[in-house]
Design a protein around this motif. Structure first.
Motif, PDB file in Angstrom:
ATOM      1  N   MET A  88      11.398   2.232 -10.770  1.00 21.07           N
ATOM      2  CA  MET A  88      12.210   2.962  -9.790  1.00 21.07           C
ATOM      3  C   MET A  88      13.307   3.786 -10.452  1.00 21.07           C
ATOM      4  O   MET A  88      13.827   4.730  -9.851  1.00 21.07           O
ATOM      5  N   ARG A  89      13.670   3.441 -11.683  1.00 23.82           N
ATOM      6  CA  ARG A  89      14.687   4.217 -12.391  1.00 23.82           C
ATOM      7  C   ARG A  89      14.168   5.602 -12.772  1.00 23.82           C
ATOM      8  O   ARG A  89      14.959   6.479 -13.132  1.00 23.82           O
ATOM      9  N   ARG A  90      12.858   5.798 -12.721  1.00 31.45           N
ATOM     10  CA  ARG A  90      12.261   7.094 -13.055  1.00 31.45           C
ATOM     11  C   ARG A  90      11.713   7.777 -11.804  1.00 31.45           C
ATOM     12  O   ARG A  90      10.813   8.607 -11.890  1.00 31.45           O
ATOM     13  N   MET A  91      12.246   7.405 -10.657  1.00 32.80           N
ATOM     14  CA  MET A  91      11.832   8.032  -9.405  1.00 32.80           C
ATOM     15  C   MET A  91      13.029   8.769  -8.805  1.00 32.80           C
ATOM     16  O   MET A  91      13.839   9.323  -9.511  1.00 32.80           O
ATOM     17  N   GLY A  92      13.131   8.768  -7.499  1.00 32.80           N
ATOM     18  CA  GLY A  92      14.245   9.424  -6.825  1.00 32.80           C
ATOM     19  C   GLY A  92      13.909  10.838  -6.379  1.00 32.80           C
ATOM     20  O   GLY A  92      13.149  11.557  -7.042  1.00 32.80           O
ATOM     21  N   GLY A  93      14.456  11.210  -5.227  1.00 30.38           N
ATOM     22  CA  GLY A  93      14.325  12.572  -4.742  1.00 30.38           C
ATOM     23  C   GLY A  93      12.932  12.984  -4.315  1.00 30.38           C
ATOM     24  O   GLY A  93      12.605  14.172  -4.320  1.00 30.38           O
ATOM     25  N   LEU A 104       0.823  -1.196   0.000  1.00 25.27           N
ATOM     26  CA  LEU A 104       0.000   0.000   0.000  1.00 25.27           C
ATOM     27  C   LEU A 104       0.866   1.259   0.000  1.00 25.27           C
ATOM     28  O   LEU A 104       0.491   2.281  -0.590  1.00 25.27           O
ATOM     29  N   GLY A 105       2.031   1.190   0.640  1.00 21.00           N
ATOM     30  CA  GLY A 105       2.975   2.302   0.567  1.00 21.00           C
ATOM     31  C   GLY A 105       3.478   2.506  -0.844  1.00 21.00           C
ATOM     32  O   GLY A 105       3.611   3.643  -1.323  1.00 21.00           O
ATOM     33  N   ALA A 106       3.756   1.397  -1.544  1.00 14.25           N
ATOM     34  CA  ALA A 106       4.156   1.493  -2.950  1.00 14.25           C
ATOM     35  C   ALA A 106       3.034   2.105  -3.777  1.00 14.25           C
ATOM     36  O   ALA A 106       3.279   2.894  -4.699  1.00 14.25           O
ATOM     37  N   GLY A 107       1.790   1.749  -3.437  1.00 12.01           N
ATOM     38  CA  GLY A 107       0.658   2.355  -4.132  1.00 12.01           C
ATOM     39  C   GLY A 107       0.596   3.854  -3.908  1.00 12.01           C
ATOM     40  O   GLY A 107       0.255   4.617  -4.823  1.00 12.01           O
ATOM     41  N   SER A 108       0.933   4.295  -2.694  1.00 12.59           N
ATOM     42  CA  SER A 108       0.974   5.725  -2.406  1.00 12.59           C
ATOM     43  C   SER A 108       2.051   6.417  -3.234  1.00 12.59           C
ATOM     44  O   SER A 108       1.849   7.528  -3.743  1.00 12.59           O
ATOM     45  N   VAL A 109       3.185   5.734  -3.400  1.00 14.37           N
ATOM     46  CA  VAL A 109       4.265   6.276  -4.238  1.00 14.37           C
ATOM     47  C   VAL A 109       3.809   6.363  -5.696  1.00 14.37           C
ATOM     48  O   VAL A 109       4.002   7.389  -6.368  1.00 14.37           O
ATOM     49  N   ILE A 110       3.209   5.295  -6.194  1.00 14.86           N
ATOM     50  CA  ILE A 110       2.736   5.273  -7.579  1.00 14.86           C
ATOM     51  C   ILE A 110       1.686   6.353  -7.799  1.00 14.86           C
ATOM     52  O   ILE A 110       1.670   7.033  -8.836  1.00 14.86           O
ATOM     53  N   HIS A 111       0.805   6.519  -6.827  1.00 17.16           N
ATOM     54  CA  HIS A 111      -0.227   7.552  -6.894  1.00 17.16           C
ATOM     55  C   HIS A 111       0.416   8.933  -6.977  1.00 17.16           C
ATOM     56  O   HIS A 111      -0.022   9.798  -7.752  1.00 17.16           O
ATOM     57  N   ALA A 112       1.461   9.141  -6.168  1.00 17.45           N
ATOM     58  CA  ALA A 112       2.138  10.441  -6.156  1.00 17.45           C
ATOM     59  C   ALA A 112       2.916  10.691  -7.438  1.00 17.45           C
ATOM     60  O   ALA A 112       3.049  11.838  -7.884  1.00 17.45           O
ATOM     61  N   MET A 113       3.425   9.608  -8.063  1.00 17.78           N
ATOM     62  CA  MET A 113       4.272   9.725  -9.253  1.00 17.78           C
ATOM     63  C   MET A 113       3.485   9.586 -10.554  1.00 17.78           C
ATOM     64  O   MET A 113       4.054   9.222 -11.581  1.00 17.78           O
ATOM     65  N   SER A 114       2.185   9.855 -10.499  1.00 19.54           N
ATOM     66  CA  SER A 114       1.344   9.811 -11.714  1.00 19.54           C
ATOM     67  C   SER A 114       1.403   8.452 -12.386  1.00 19.54           C
ATOM     68  O   SER A 114       1.598   8.332 -13.601  1.00 19.54           O
ATOM     69  N   ASP A 115       1.259   7.391 -11.570  1.00 23.44           N
ATOM     70  CA  ASP A 115       1.182   5.996 -12.021  1.00 23.44           C
ATOM     71  C   ASP A 115       2.505   5.432 -12.530  1.00 23.44           C
ATOM     72  O   ASP A 115       2.523   4.393 -13.196  1.00 23.44           O
ATOM     73  N   GLU A 116       3.609   6.064 -12.205  1.00 22.08           N
ATOM     74  CA  GLU A 116       4.918   5.525 -12.566  1.00 22.08           C
ATOM     75  C   GLU A 116       5.319   4.427 -11.584  1.00 22.08           C
ATOM     76  O   GLU A 116       5.185   4.592 -10.376  1.00 22.08           O
ATOM     77  N   GLN A 117       5.800   3.279 -12.104  1.00 20.84           N
ATOM     78  CA  GLN A 117       6.195   2.154 -11.253  1.00 20.84           C
ATOM     79  C   GLN A 117       7.677   1.803 -11.373  1.00 20.84           C
ATOM     80  O   GLN A 117       8.188   1.031 -10.574  1.00 20.84           O
ATOM     81  N   LEU A 159      14.175   1.360  -1.323  1.00 21.54           N
ATOM     82  CA  LEU A 159      13.966   2.597  -0.571  1.00 21.54           C
ATOM     83  C   LEU A 159      14.842   3.727  -1.107  1.00 21.54           C
ATOM     84  O   LEU A 159      14.375   4.857  -1.308  1.00 21.54           O
ATOM     85  N   LEU A 160      16.107   3.426  -1.372  1.00 26.50           N
ATOM     86  CA  LEU A 160      17.045   4.465  -1.796  1.00 26.50           C
ATOM     87  C   LEU A 160      16.790   4.908  -3.233  1.00 26.50           C
ATOM     88  O   LEU A 160      16.862   6.103  -3.543  1.00 26.50           O
ATOM     89  N   LEU A 161      16.488   3.959  -4.126  1.00 25.75           N
ATOM     90  CA  LEU A 161      16.198   4.333  -5.508  1.00 25.75           C
ATOM     91  C   LEU A 161      14.912   5.143  -5.606  1.00 25.75           C
ATOM     92  O   LEU A 161      14.803   6.062  -6.419  1.00 25.75           O
ATOM     93  N   THR A 162      13.949   4.815  -4.783  1.00 27.75           N
ATOM     94  CA  THR A 162      12.642   5.472  -4.866  1.00 27.75           C
ATOM     95  C   THR A 162      12.659   6.865  -4.267  1.00 27.75           C
ATOM     96  O   THR A 162      12.124   7.813  -4.864  1.00 27.75           O
ATOM     97  N   PRO A 206      16.119  13.668  -8.567  1.00 28.61           N
ATOM     98  CA  PRO A 206      14.894  13.238  -9.256  1.00 28.61           C
ATOM     99  C   PRO A 206      15.198  12.782 -10.683  1.00 28.61           C
ATOM    100  O   PRO A 206      15.915  13.466 -11.420  1.00 28.61           O
ATOM    101  N   ARG A 207      14.653  11.634 -11.040  1.00 27.64           N
ATOM    102  CA  ARG A 207      14.874  11.103 -12.393  1.00 27.64           C
ATOM    103  C   ARG A 207      13.600  11.154 -13.239  1.00 27.64           C
ATOM    104  O   ARG A 207      13.609  10.746 -14.390  1.00 27.64           O
ATOM    105  N   ALA A 208      12.519  11.624 -12.660  1.00 27.67           N
ATOM    106  CA  ALA A 208      11.285  11.814 -13.413  1.00 27.67           C
ATOM    107  C   ALA A 208      11.318  13.183 -14.092  1.00 27.67           C
ATOM    108  O   ALA A 208      12.105  14.064 -13.718  1.00 27.67           O
ATOM    109  N   ASP A 209      10.483  13.368 -15.107  1.00 25.05           N
ATOM    110  CA  ASP A 209      10.467  14.669 -15.778  1.00 25.05           C
ATOM    111  C   ASP A 209       9.800  15.714 -14.880  1.00 25.05           C
ATOM    112  O   ASP A 209       9.140  15.400 -13.879  1.00 25.05           O
ATOM    113  N   GLU A 210       9.978  16.961 -15.249  1.00 25.24           N
ATOM    114  CA  GLU A 210       9.513  18.065 -14.401  1.00 25.24           C
ATOM    115  C   GLU A 210       8.000  18.061 -14.235  1.00 25.24           C
ATOM    116  O   GLU A 210       7.486  18.441 -13.178  1.00 25.24           O
TER     117      GLU A 210
END
Length: 651
Positions: free
Chosen positions: A371-376, A356-369, A444-447, A452-456
């Motif tokens: 980890m290479r496009r997360m960070g920061g 569910l925490g991962a779901g919260s991350v995905i929700h925050a990252m506009s459905d991105e799953q 944890l560290l990659l996420t 930040p590795r996601a676009d602006e």
């Protein structure tokens, strides 16, 4: 109380199904969540009455007979709710975690067009699992078992407009049918040997059947070993043990609440529960238990190696589930049933928290799953970040968190077994503990850390989830912190005999949980040392020396690619299963059905009629002399036939 704890989710499922027809999504969400809260409350009360207060307080385990289900000759089965210590633990885990998932889903699925249908499926899944764990006979258990399979198919393929979701649902359904076939054969064998399918009667007669042999495929085999082997095949399918595990990571195609429900407290734990419930049979099948130990150890190790290389945040956690299930099974294999159930109990909280925490991350990252496009993002979703820390600490087995207590007693029990398979499982578990700590901190560290590795555009919308999603996370976090030290003495400590009562059976010489209390100090300290080493190595790789992962992947490219491609199980099954099946199906379709059955049957007759009609059509020229000539030929033929007839008659 017992009926409410089990039937409330069914009522919620039916109500939500009705509301889905009228698009009354909010009513469906309210009703299903309210009924799950009631069921969870009843479960807590039952757990306290049966397991904690126990017989001393007058709350005896009981079976509630609802009605006679099957009455055919000597076979009589009731639809009953069996509430003993083992089922009370399972009902508590299922209802409490499912309640949190239901509430979380209100926020997570807020933008979906089929919210009522989703809530109906969630409640149906919960009810099927409750039917499984409260079954009083093998047929009712099989009903719940298959109900869980059906509900999982509906939930994994919920987003049926996605081809990947449909394929994942079919894969889960088919892979589980393989295991379910073994379970069905095991139930047939139970009836053949015992003449009944009632749990109490079977368990009471188990010791008397210890010397019985059966003729199986031309060989005399130990009857109880055969039964247990077949039952374990069923457990392998549901609990994704090595060989029947490939459906589990693909199940991530379903919505994240589905992943939490399937991987934390329900479907995947069904196999663990089955073996624990059948402990009176498995105790007399040492060879099968040895096999279970080896399979569980290999599952824990292989899944951990795969998790090291995955980048989808949900798949990493999925392989973590598979690995932790391996721990539970190699505990069952050395008769440490209480330790396995303890890990099932603690795992439900911290794994649901992680999903569910991962779901919260995905929700925050506009459905991105990825980890290479997360960070920061730690500073943007501080609460989710803190809660994911708690879940990972529990998963890694860091002291004083829930996973530390349950994982350590499993490893100590296997070491205390002083058997070849127990020692093998112990060292596989130690290696898996190191890898678990590494990949959990890698996640944890990659996420959350680094640049930040996601676009602006994505980063501009990163935000904390609503309270309806974060409050369930906080409740699960409390379980991930406290479930271990609060319940340690009850599950595997000095109070375990009163806690489990007669729901788990262990022969005196096989009591490895008792022996685990006397192992050497280094055995107890080694898992914690491995966890700390794994966390520090992950910190080195992903914070201090970020070039190391790519360098190691390049240097050990063959091993890395082997792990990344999941030990090639999918390719192997495609080559030996899918390709031959498609070839055989195509041959039966084209040559069997098309060429022979249709060719000689309806299609052949139809084509013959069409060809004959075509030839007859060409005879219709429209010239009178053609018709006169045809009539002349007909008259000659008739006269000739008549003359031949007279000749044969001697006239």
């Amino acid at each position: 109380m017992e009926v409410i704890a089990v039937m409330a989710p069914l009522l919620g499922s039916l109500a939500a199904a009705i509301f889905s027809w009228n698009r009354e999504d909010k009513f469906a969400q309210f009703v299903t969540c309210a009924l799950m809260v009631i069921a969870a409350g009843m479960s807590v009360t039952l757990f306290y009455d049966i397991n904690i207060v126990g017989e001393a307080g007058g709350f005896m385990p009981r079976t509630i007979q609802l009605f006679t289900w099957i009455a055919s000759g000597d076979l009589k089965l009731s639809w009953a709710l069996r509430f003993d210590q083992l089922s009370a633990v399972m009902v508590l885990v299922i209802n409490s975690v499912s309640c949190m998932v239901h509430i979380y889903s209100v926020g997570y699925m807020s933008h979906d067009d089929s919210k009522a249908r989703f809530m109906s499926y969630l409640s149906l899944f919960t009810f099927a699992m409750l039917m499984l764990v409260t079954a009083d006979n093998f047929v009712q258990l099989f009903f719940g078992w298959e109900g869980v399979g059906l509900a999982s198919y509906l939930l994994i393929g919920f987003w049926n407009y996605k081809d990947s979701a449909n394929s994942a649902a079919i894969k889960a359904f088919v892979m589980n049918r393989i295991g379910d076939f073994g379970l069905a054969l095991g139930i047939f064998a139970v009836f053949l040997v015992f003449g009944t399918l009632d749990f109490d009667k079977v368990f009471a007669a188990a010791a008397t059947m210890n010397d019985l042999k059966l003729n199986f495929i031309g060989h005399q085999v130990h009857a109880l070993s055969l039964i247990c082997a077949l039952l374990f095949i069923g457990a392998m399918g549901k609990s994704a043990q090595l060989g029947l595990h490939t459906w589990l990571p693909d199940a991530m195609e379903g919505p994240t609440p589905v992943s939490a429900l399937i991987h934390a407290a329900t479907m995947v734990t069904a196999g663990v529960f089955l073996v624990a419930r059948m402990s009176p049979l498995f105790e007399y099948a040492p060879d099968v238990r040895a096999f279970i130990t080896v399979v569980g150890a290999l599952t824990a190790f292989v899944a951990a190696t795969i998790a090291l290389t995955q980048f989808d945040i949900k798949r990493v956690i999925a392989y973590s589930t598979m690995s932790q299930l391996g721990y539970m099974f190699f505990a069952l294999g050395v008769s440490a049933y209480g330790a396995a159930m303890f890990h099932l109990f603690t795992h439900a909280f911290f794994k649901a928290l992680l999903f569910l925490g991962a779901g919260s991350v995905i929700h925050a990252m506009s459905d991105e799953q990825d980890m290479r496009r997360m960070g920061g993002i730690a500073k943007h979703i501080k609460l989710t970040y803190a809660l994911m820390w708690i879940g990972n600490l529990a998963l890694a087995g860091v002291p004083f968190f829930a996973g530390y207590y349950s994982k350590d007693v499993i490893l100590e029990s296997d070491f205390a077994a002083h058997s070849a398979v127990g020692t093998f499982a112990f060292w596989c578990g130690i290696a898996a503990a190191f890898m678990t700590a590494f990949y959990s901190w890698r996640l944890l560290l990659l996420t959350f850390h680094g640049e930040p590795r996601a676009d602006e555009k994505v980063m501009a919308h990163v935000h904390e989830s609503r309270k309806i999603m974060t409050v369930p996370l906080m409740i699960l976090a409390a379980g991930a912190i406290g479930a271990g030290f609060i319940f340690h003495d009850y599950f595997v400590g000095e109070k375990r005999e009163a806690f489990w009562g007669k729901s788990i059976f262990v022969l005196a010489q096989n009591d490895t949980v008792e022996k685990a209390e006397h192992v050497e100090k280094w055995v107890s300290f080694l898992p914690t040392e491995m966890a700390i080493a794994g966390i520090l190595l992950a910190y080195l790789f992903y914070i201090r020396k970020r070039y190391l992962p790519a360098m190691m992947a390049g240097y050990f490219s063959a091993i890395y690619n082997f792990f990344y491609r999941k030990w090639m199980f999918d390719e192997l099954y495609h080559a030996i299963g899918v390709v031959p099946a498609f070839f055989l199906g195509r041959q039966l379709w084209k040559k069997g059905d098309g060429a022979i059955i249709d060719g000689l049957g309806p299609d052949g007759i139809a084509s013959t009629v069409v060809a004959s009609a075509g030839k007859a059509h060409r005879m219709q020229s429209g010239y009178v002399y053609h018709y006169a000539f045809a009539m002349l030929i007909g008259i000659v033929a008739i006269i000739t036939g008549y003359i031949v007839y007279l000749h044969r008659q001697g006239l």
